[in-house]
Design an enzyme around this catalytic site. Structure first.
Site, mmCIF file in Angstrom:
data_model
loop_
_atom_site.group_PDB
_atom_site.id
_atom_site.type_symbol
_atom_site.label_atom_id
_atom_site.label_comp_id
_atom_site.label_asym_id
_atom_site.label_seq_id
_atom_site.Cartn_x
_atom_site.Cartn_y
_atom_site.Cartn_z
ATOM 1 N N HIS A 56 0.879 -1.198 0.000
ATOM 2 C CA HIS A 56 0.000 0.000 0.000
ATOM 3 C C HIS A 56 0.902 1.229 0.000
ATOM 4 O O HIS A 56 1.501 1.563 1.018
ATOM 5 C CB HIS A 56 -0.898 0.005 1.240
ATOM 6 C CG HIS A 56 -1.821 1.200 1.296
ATOM 7 N ND1 HIS A 56 -3.170 1.082 1.505
ATOM 8 C CD2 HIS A 56 -1.595 2.534 1.177
ATOM 9 C CE1 HIS A 56 -3.732 2.276 1.505
ATOM 10 N NE2 HIS A 56 -2.783 3.189 1.319
ATOM 11 N N HIS A 104 1.537 5.397 -1.649
ATOM 12 C CA HIS A 104 1.161 6.581 -2.430
ATOM 13 C C HIS A 104 2.415 7.172 -3.051
ATOM 14 O O HIS A 104 3.322 7.587 -2.332
ATOM 15 C CB HIS A 104 0.494 7.633 -1.533
ATOM 16 C CG HIS A 104 -0.762 7.142 -0.897
ATOM 17 N ND1 HIS A 104 -2.005 7.301 -1.470
ATOM 18 C CD2 HIS A 104 -0.976 6.469 0.261
ATOM 19 C CE1 HIS A 104 -2.926 6.762 -0.693
ATOM 20 N NE2 HIS A 104 -2.329 6.238 0.364
ATOM 21 N N LYS A 158 -9.261 -0.555 -5.873
ATOM 22 C CA LYS A 158 -9.251 0.098 -4.558
ATOM 23 C C LYS A 158 -10.609 0.708 -4.249
ATOM 24 O O LYS A 158 -11.144 1.475 -5.042
ATOM 25 C CB LYS A 158 -8.179 1.196 -4.546
ATOM 26 C CG LYS A 158 -8.184 2.077 -3.308
ATOM 27 C CD LYS A 158 -7.698 1.336 -2.079
ATOM 28 C CE LYS A 158 -7.945 2.153 -0.813
ATOM 29 N NZ LYS A 158 -6.737 2.472 -0.088
ATOM 30 N N HIS A 183 -10.258 0.653 1.923
ATOM 31 C CA HIS A 183 -10.041 1.623 3.010
ATOM 32 C C HIS A 183 -11.208 1.438 3.972
ATOM 33 O O HIS A 183 -12.330 1.857 3.675
ATOM 34 C CB HIS A 183 -9.994 3.058 2.466
ATOM 35 C CG HIS A 183 -9.727 4.070 3.540
ATOM 36 N ND1 HIS A 183 -8.547 4.776 3.619
ATOM 37 C CD2 HIS A 183 -10.461 4.456 4.607
ATOM 38 C CE1 HIS A 183 -8.576 5.568 4.687
ATOM 39 N NE2 HIS A 183 -9.742 5.392 5.293
ATOM 40 N N HIS A 187 -4.315 -0.973 5.985
ATOM 41 C CA HIS A 187 -3.872 -0.179 7.142
ATOM 42 C C HIS A 187 -4.785 -0.353 8.356
ATOM 43 O O HIS A 187 -5.374 0.602 8.836
ATOM 44 C CB HIS A 187 -3.680 1.299 6.785
ATOM 45 C CG HIS A 187 -4.747 1.912 5.899
ATOM 46 N ND1 HIS A 187 -6.086 1.801 6.148
ATOM 47 C CD2 HIS A 187 -4.640 2.646 4.773
ATOM 48 C CE1 HIS A 187 -6.755 2.443 5.215
ATOM 49 N NE2 HIS A 187 -5.901 2.958 4.369
ATOM 50 N N ASP A 241 1.524 2.513 3.559
ATOM 51 C CA ASP A 241 0.680 3.704 3.410
ATOM 52 C C ASP A 241 1.535 4.966 3.483
ATOM 53 O O ASP A 241 1.072 6.006 3.965
ATOM 54 C CB ASP A 241 -0.434 3.739 4.464
ATOM 55 C CG ASP A 241 -1.524 4.750 4.112
ATOM 56 O OD1 ASP A 241 -1.545 5.232 2.965
ATOM 57 O OD2 ASP A 241 -2.346 5.049 4.993
HETATM 58 C C1 NCD Z 1 -3.571 9.041 2.263
HETATM 59 C C2 NCD Z 1 -3.146 10.101 1.255
HETATM 60 O O1 NCD Z 1 -2.566 11.110 1.671
HETATM 61 O O2 NCD Z 1 -3.349 9.912 0.054
HETATM 62 N N1 NCD Z 1 -3.537 9.610 3.579
HETATM 63 C C3 NCD Z 1 -3.412 8.918 4.737
HETATM 64 O O3 NCD Z 1 -3.535 9.533 5.799
HETATM 65 N N2 NCD Z 1 -3.148 7.644 4.747
HETATM 66 C C4 NCD Z 1 -4.910 8.539 1.895
HETATM 67 C C5 NCD Z 1 -5.228 7.241 2.551
HETATM 68 O O4 NCD Z 1 -4.691 6.207 2.195
HETATM 69 O O5 NCD Z 1 -6.081 7.241 3.450
HETATM 70 ZN ZN ZN Z 2 -3.213 5.136 1.802
#
Ligand code: NCD
Ligand code: ZN
Length: 351
Positions: free
Chosen positions: A18, A20, A104, A141, A179, A252
Site C-alpha cells: 500500500h 502513495h 481500490k 479503506h 492499514h 501507506d
Molecule cells: C492518504 C493520502 O494522503 O493519500 N492519507 C493517509 O492519511 N493515509 C490517503 C489514505 O490512504 O487514506
Molecule cells: Zn493510503
C-alpha cells in the site's frame, strides 16, 4: 540465539502492499525512496483526478517507470479507483492484460482525494461479482464516513456495517483490509477463514494517539485511519510478529509537503518510505521477533496476491544509529520523513 544477539539479518527483498507515489515533481522525489529497498508496491490510485480506467492506469504506470532512476529496479503494481460508474469489462480487461493488480475501494469522503469513492455499494456490485469470478483482489479503506460516527470508531463500525454484509454477498471476493488500526480489525481478519487479508503500516506499529495529541499537536503523526489507543497498537504488533500469513506490510507512505501538513486544516498522511525497514527492524527486535520480519515484509504479501517472493535479498545490519534525512526536498516543498522517536540501529543494504 536471542534477538539481542542477532546483528545481521538477510531477508528476501520486501514489497510494499500500500503506497502513495503521487505524480509529477512529488513522484520524481519520492519514488527512489521506495525503490531503494522495495521490489514492488501496490500503487494507490487517489490522484486528482483518480486513476479509474485501465488506460489511466497504463499511463500512470508509464509515468512511474519514466521517473525511476536508471540504476534502480522496481515494479509498480497498479490499482483502479472504484467509482459507482466503473465498468466491469474495463476492470476485467485491465486485469487480464496485467495492467491492474487490484481495485481500490474508498468509501466516498473517507480520506485524502476520495470524493469519487463509493456511497451506494449495490451500484458497484457488478464490478465486485466480476472481480470475484476472475480472482482479482479488492483493497479496502475500511472506515465509514458518517459524520455522526466518532473518528476513533470508524474502522470498527465499517467492519460491522459494511464489510461483514459485503463478504456475505460476495464471499468469493478476495479482500485486503488496508492499514488496520484496531484490535477489532485484527480479530475480524484472524477469525475469517478465507479470502481476507490485512496490511499494517509501519507508523501504526509505533505510534498511538498520544503521540499525535499529548504535549502539543503533531501534524506529522496525523494520518487516516488515525492512530488509536495503545492497546490497539499492541494488538497490531502481535499480528505483525505472529507469522500469520494474512497480515503483511503496507506502509501507506503518503507524502504531503510541509506547507500542506502544517496549517489550520492539515492533510492526513505520514511519509515512511525512506526509513521503514530500519523502523520495522527496531519494532521486531523489541518484540523478540526478528526472525518473523521476513514473513511480514517479504513473504506473506506475495503469497496473498498469488505472486512469488522477490528473488533478490536485502541485509539489515545492526550498529551505530543510522542517519536518515529529516525531509526529502521536492519542487513543491519539503516532505518530512517519519520520526519514530527512537534511534534506528539497523542499516539496510541491497544485495
Ligand atoms: C492518504 C493520502 O494522503 O493519500 N492519507 C493517509 O492519511 N493515509 C490517503 C489514505 O490512504 O487514506
Ligand atoms: Zn493510503
Amino acid at each position: 540465539m536471542t534477538d539481542k544477539q542477532i546483528t545481521e539479518l538477510t531477508i528476501r527483498r520486501p514489497d510494499d502492499w500500500h503506497l502513495h507515489l503521487r505524480d509529477g515533481a512529488m513522484l520524481q522525489a519520492v519514488l527512489p525512496e521506495t525503490a531503494r529497498h522495495f521490489g514492488r508496491a501496490i500503487i494507490m490510485p487517489n490522484l486528482v483526478p483518480p486513476v479509474v480506467t485501465g488506460d489511466q492506469a497504463t499511463a500512470y504506470r508509464n509515468r512511474i517507470m519514466a521517473a525511476l532512476p536508471r540504476d534502480m529496479t522496481f515494479t509498480p503494481l497498479m490499482t483502479l479507483y472504484l467509482t459507482e460508474n466503473t465498468d466491469p469489462d474495463d476492470v476485467a480487461a485491465a486485469h487480464a492484460a496485467g495492467i491492474a493488480t487490484a481495485v481500490k475501494l474508498y468509501p466516498a469522503g473517507a480520506t485524502t482525494n476520495s470524493a469519487s469513492g463509493v456511497t451506494d455499494f449495490e451500484k458497484v456490485r457488478p464490478v465486485l461479482d466480476r472481480m470475484a469470478k476472475i480472482g482479482m483482489p479488492l483493497c479496502v479503506h475500511g472506515e465509514v464516513t458518517n459524520h455522526e460516527i466518532d473518528i476513533f470508531d470508524r474502522e470498527a463500525v465499517f467492519i460491522d456495517k459494511i464489510l461483514r454484509p459485503l463478504r456475505k454477498k460476495v464471499p468469493d471476493l478476495r479482500i485486503i483490509m488496508e492499514h488496520v488500526t484496531t484490535q477489532d480489525a485484527v480479530d475480524y481478519v484472524r477469525d475469517t477463514p478465507k479470502n481476507l487479508g490485512a496490511t499494517i503500516t509501519t507508523h501504526h506499529l509505533i505510534i498511538n494517539r498520544n503521540h499525535i495529541l499529548a504535549g502539543g499537536i503533531k501534524p506529522h503523526f496525523y494520518c487516516l485511519p488515525v492512530a488509536k489507543r495503545e492497546a490497539h497498537r499492541v494488538a497490531l504488533v502481535q499480528a505483525a510478529i505472529s507469522g500469520d500469513k494474512r497480515f503483511f506490510l503496507g506502509t501507506d507512505s503518503a507524502p504531503h509537503t510541509d506547507p500542506l501538513k502544517l496549517q489550520a486544516c492539515g492533510c492526513a498522511g505520514i511519509f515512511t518510505a525512506p526509513n521503514t525497514m530500519s523502523c520495522l527492524a527496531e519494532v521486531f527486535e523489541a518484540a523478540s521477533a526478528l526472525p518473523k520480519l521476513e514473513a511480514f515484509a517479504s513473504l506473506n504479501g506475495p503469497r496473498f496476491y498469488g505472486l512469488e517472493p522477490n528473488e533478490a535479498t536485502i541485509t539489515l545490519t545492526k550498529g551505530d544509529p543510522v542517519a536518515y534525512p529529516s525531509y526529502v526536498p521536492t519542487a513543491d516543498g519539503p516532505v518530512t520523513v517519519f520520526d519514530p522517536g527512537f534511534d534506528l540501529h539497523w542499516s539496510v543494504t541491497s544485495n
